[in-house]
Write a protein that holds these residues in place. Structure first.
Motif, PDB file in Angstrom:
ATOM      1  N   THR A 173      -4.250   0.197   6.208  1.00  0.00           N
ATOM      2  CA  THR A 173      -3.967  -0.850   7.182  1.00  0.00           C
ATOM      3  C   THR A 173      -2.923  -0.326   8.157  1.00  0.00           C
ATOM      4  O   THR A 173      -2.395   0.780   7.989  1.00  0.00           O
ATOM      5  N   HIS A 174      -2.651  -1.118   9.199  1.00  0.00           N
ATOM      6  CA  HIS A 174      -1.796  -0.612  10.270  1.00  0.00           C
ATOM      7  C   HIS A 174      -0.343  -0.491   9.833  1.00  0.00           C
ATOM      8  O   HIS A 174       0.131  -1.197   8.936  1.00  0.00           O
ATOM      9  N   GLY A 175       0.392   0.381  10.504  1.00  0.00           N
ATOM     10  CA  GLY A 175       1.799   0.576  10.234  1.00  0.00           C
ATOM     11  C   GLY A 175       2.668  -0.267  11.144  1.00  0.00           C
ATOM     12  O   GLY A 175       2.191  -1.151  11.855  1.00  0.00           O
ATOM     13  N   GLY A 176       3.966   0.001  11.111  1.00  0.00           N
ATOM     14  CA  GLY A 176       4.901  -0.716  11.969  1.00  0.00           C
ATOM     15  C   GLY A 176       5.123  -2.139  11.522  1.00  0.00           C
ATOM     16  O   GLY A 176       5.102  -2.462  10.332  1.00  0.00           O
TER      17      GLY A 176
ATOM     18  N   VAL B  20      -2.743   1.756  -1.134  1.00  0.00           N
ATOM     19  CA  VAL B  20      -2.848   1.392   0.278  1.00  0.00           C
ATOM     20  C   VAL B  20      -1.887   2.234   1.107  1.00  0.00           C
ATOM     21  O   VAL B  20      -0.700   2.354   0.769  1.00  0.00           O
ATOM     22  N   THR B  21      -2.413   2.793   2.187  1.00  0.00           N
ATOM     23  CA  THR B  21      -1.630   3.574   3.130  1.00  0.00           C
ATOM     24  C   THR B  21      -1.505   2.796   4.427  1.00  0.00           C
ATOM     25  O   THR B  21      -2.451   2.135   4.866  1.00  0.00           O
ATOM     26  N   ARG B  22      -0.333   2.869   5.043  1.00  0.00           N
ATOM     27  CA  ARG B  22      -0.118   2.262   6.348  1.00  0.00           C
ATOM     28  C   ARG B  22      -0.008   3.363   7.400  1.00  0.00           C
ATOM     29  O   ARG B  22       0.576   4.410   7.168  1.00  0.00           O
ATOM     30  N   GLY B  23      -0.579   3.092   8.571  1.00  0.00           N
ATOM     31  CA  GLY B  23      -0.525   4.074   9.643  1.00  0.00           C
ATOM     32  C   GLY B  23      -1.076   3.495  10.925  1.00  0.00           C
ATOM     33  O   GLY B  23      -1.484   2.325  10.969  1.00  0.00           O
TER      34      GLY B  23
ATOM     35  N   ASP C 246     -11.592   7.823   2.955  1.00  0.00           N
ATOM     36  CA  ASP C 246     -12.642   7.265   2.105  1.00  0.00           C
ATOM     37  C   ASP C 246     -12.075   6.064   1.354  1.00  0.00           C
ATOM     38  O   ASP C 246     -11.470   6.202   0.297  1.00  0.00           O
ATOM     39  N   GLY C 247     -12.231   4.870   1.940  1.00  0.00           N
ATOM     40  CA  GLY C 247     -11.696   3.668   1.327  1.00  0.00           C
ATOM     41  C   GLY C 247     -11.932   2.474   2.214  1.00  0.00           C
ATOM     42  O   GLY C 247     -12.744   2.525   3.151  1.00  0.00           O
ATOM     43  N   ILE C 248     -11.256   1.382   1.939  1.00  0.00           N
ATOM     44  CA  ILE C 248     -11.422   0.156   2.708  1.00  0.00           C
ATOM     45  C   ILE C 248     -10.349   0.090   3.789  1.00  0.00           C
ATOM     46  O   ILE C 248      -9.163   0.298   3.530  1.00  0.00           O
ATOM     47  N   VAL C 249     -10.769  -0.156   5.031  1.00  0.00           N
ATOM     48  CA  VAL C 249      -9.874  -0.219   6.178  1.00  0.00           C
ATOM     49  C   VAL C 249      -9.841  -1.656   6.669  1.00  0.00           C
ATOM     50  O   VAL C 249     -10.892  -2.289   6.840  1.00  0.00           O
ATOM     51  N   TYR C 250      -8.638  -2.193   6.916  1.00  0.00           N
ATOM     52  CA  TYR C 250      -8.547  -3.592   7.333  1.00  0.00           C
ATOM     53  C   TYR C 250      -7.399  -3.785   8.319  1.00  0.00           C
ATOM     54  O   TYR C 250      -6.378  -3.108   8.252  1.00  0.00           O
ATOM     55  N   ASP C 251      -7.639  -4.693   9.252  1.00  0.00           N
ATOM     56  CA  ASP C 251      -6.671  -5.067  10.287  1.00  0.00           C
ATOM     57  C   ASP C 251      -6.341  -3.918  11.232  1.00  0.00           C
ATOM     58  O   ASP C 251      -5.340  -3.957  11.946  1.00  0.00           O
ATOM     59  N   VAL C 252      -7.183  -2.925  11.233  1.00  0.00           N
ATOM     60  CA  VAL C 252      -7.023  -1.773  12.120  1.00  0.00           C
ATOM     61  C   VAL C 252      -8.346  -1.003  12.092  1.00  0.00           C
ATOM     62  O   VAL C 252      -9.158  -1.181  11.183  1.00  0.00           O
ATOM     63  N   GLY C 253      -8.582  -0.188  13.081  1.00  0.00           N
ATOM     64  CA  GLY C 253      -9.720   0.737  13.029  1.00  0.00           C
ATOM     65  C   GLY C 253     -11.028   0.233  13.577  1.00  0.00           C
ATOM     66  O   GLY C 253     -11.994   0.989  13.686  1.00  0.00           O
ATOM     67  N   GLY C 254     -11.103  -1.051  13.911  1.00  0.00           N
ATOM     68  CA  GLY C 254     -12.315  -1.579  14.527  1.00  0.00           C
ATOM     69  C   GLY C 254     -13.490  -1.788  13.599  1.00  0.00           C
ATOM     70  O   GLY C 254     -14.613  -2.040  14.058  1.00  0.00           O
TER      71      GLY C 254
ATOM     72  N   TRP D  14       6.357  -3.433   1.537  1.00  0.00           N
ATOM     73  CA  TRP D  14       6.108  -3.466   0.097  1.00  0.00           C
ATOM     74  C   TRP D  14       7.046  -4.407  -0.643  1.00  0.00           C
ATOM     75  O   TRP D  14       6.847  -4.689  -1.824  1.00  0.00           O
ATOM     76  N   ARG D  15       8.045  -4.938   0.048  1.00  0.00           N
ATOM     77  CA  ARG D  15       8.818  -6.054  -0.503  1.00  0.00           C
ATOM     78  C   ARG D  15       8.091  -7.370  -0.287  1.00  0.00           C
ATOM     79  O   ARG D  15       8.202  -8.295  -1.086  1.00  0.00           O
ATOM     80  N   ALA D  16       7.371  -7.456   0.830  1.00  0.00           N
ATOM     81  CA  ALA D  16       6.677  -8.699   1.172  1.00  0.00           C
ATOM     82  C   ALA D  16       5.399  -8.898   0.361  1.00  0.00           C
ATOM     83  O   ALA D  16       5.050 -10.030   0.008  1.00  0.00           O
ATOM     84  N   VAL D  17       4.710  -7.817   0.052  1.00  0.00           N
ATOM     85  CA  VAL D  17       3.402  -7.933  -0.619  1.00  0.00           C
ATOM     86  C   VAL D  17       3.495  -8.647  -1.971  1.00  0.00           C
ATOM     87  O   VAL D  17       2.679  -9.539  -2.256  1.00  0.00           O
TER      88      VAL D  17
END
Length: 278
Positions: free
Chosen positions: A9-12, A34-37, A45-53, A137-140
């Motif tokens: 998912t997106h970073g920032g 989950v990686t943010r960027g 190779d995975g699930i992409v959400y809220d970013v990437g179209g 990762w505090r919010a999740v």
């Protein structure tokens, strides 16, 4: 849908949308990484959400909207596909309407939402050097606990529905008597039930008015003379062993089940409605 082992998912700065989306994926697959960027790697190779179209992004036109016009955000898109396996189709739809749509609307339009604001408050302050990823990762876990509570409540309704339906089948004079306190509104929605009687969690028995599904108001409120009276006065004016009547007249508590039922019957008689003979 099988959840893959990796997510992106997106970073920032983050919002309730990507935080709750991550929480949902963690509930379904606790070991997901989950990686943010800002750019999805070509070989990801995975699930992409809220970013990437992709199918779980909502930032490209034309955006998908529900029949009522509320646009989907990533959380809603994921829930549409995954929610039923957690709570069943009916409760998944209700959770979407009551919990997820307001968050999706906030993310798409900026409409104020207290829960979204609370999750957003985990972001670093404008003049802070805190790492956004650490804050994310505090919010999740907070969002995950809230979502788990919502899922548990929905499944509690599912477990109660059969009991409520059986009680409704035995209803007399519009009064449904339950063997225990349980979620009953879903099971009596759009029925002709007028009152529900059940053991109170504070002792004794409660009787509650069933709302009309169109007006959202009590079909038959308890008498005005009972509303908000102190217990001693309430017992005097009602002639019954009543402990409490809410000022809005939708709820009473009584010493026992028979008294709670009789309070409902007297309310019906006072309103000119026919009540069967005991």
């Amino acid at each position: 849908m099988k959840i893959p082992a990796k997510g992106f998912t997106h970073g920032g700065k983050f919002h309730a949308d990507d935080v709750f989306s991550t929480a949902l994926l963690q509930i379904l697959r606790p070991d997901i990484q989950v990686t943010r960027g800002f750019v999805v790697p070509d070989d990801f190779d995975g699930i992409v959400y809220d970013v990437g179209g992709g199918m779980f992004d909502h930032h490209s036109e034309p955006r998908e909207c529900r029949p009522n016009g509320v646009p989907y955000a990533a959380f809603g898109l994921l829930w549409r596909l995954l929610g039923a396996q957690l709570v069943g189709e009916h409760q998944a739809r209700l959770l979407d309407e009551n919990f997820i749509q307001p968050l999706d609307l906030n993310d798409n339009t900026g409409e104020q939402n207290s829960l979204a604001d609370a999750i957003g408050s985990f972001n670093p302050l404008w003049d802070s050097k805190d790492d956004p990823d650490v804050c994310f990762w505090r919010a999740v876990p907070v969002a995950k606990q809230i979502l788990e509570n919502e899922i548990a409540a929905a499944n509690a309704v599912n477990r109660a529905d059969d009991t409520v339906r059986r009680a409704y089948a035995s209803m007399k004079d519009g009064i449904v008597v339950l063997p225990a306190y349980m979620p009953w509104k879903n099971g009596l929605y759009k029925t002709d039930a007028i009152f529900v009687v059940y053991p109170s969690q504070r002792g004794g028995y409660s009787a509650q008015c069933v709302n009309d599904h169109r007006t959202k108001r009590s079909k038959q409120p308890f008498p005005v003379a009972w509303a908000g009276k102190p217990e001693d006065k309430l017992r005097e004016v009602s002639g019954l062993g009543l402990r409490f009547c809410h000022p809005s007249r939708f709820l009473i508590t009584a010493d026992d089940k028979a008294t709670a039922i009789e309070a409902c019957r007297r309310t019906l008689r006072a309103a000119g409605k026919k009540v069967s003979e005991e």
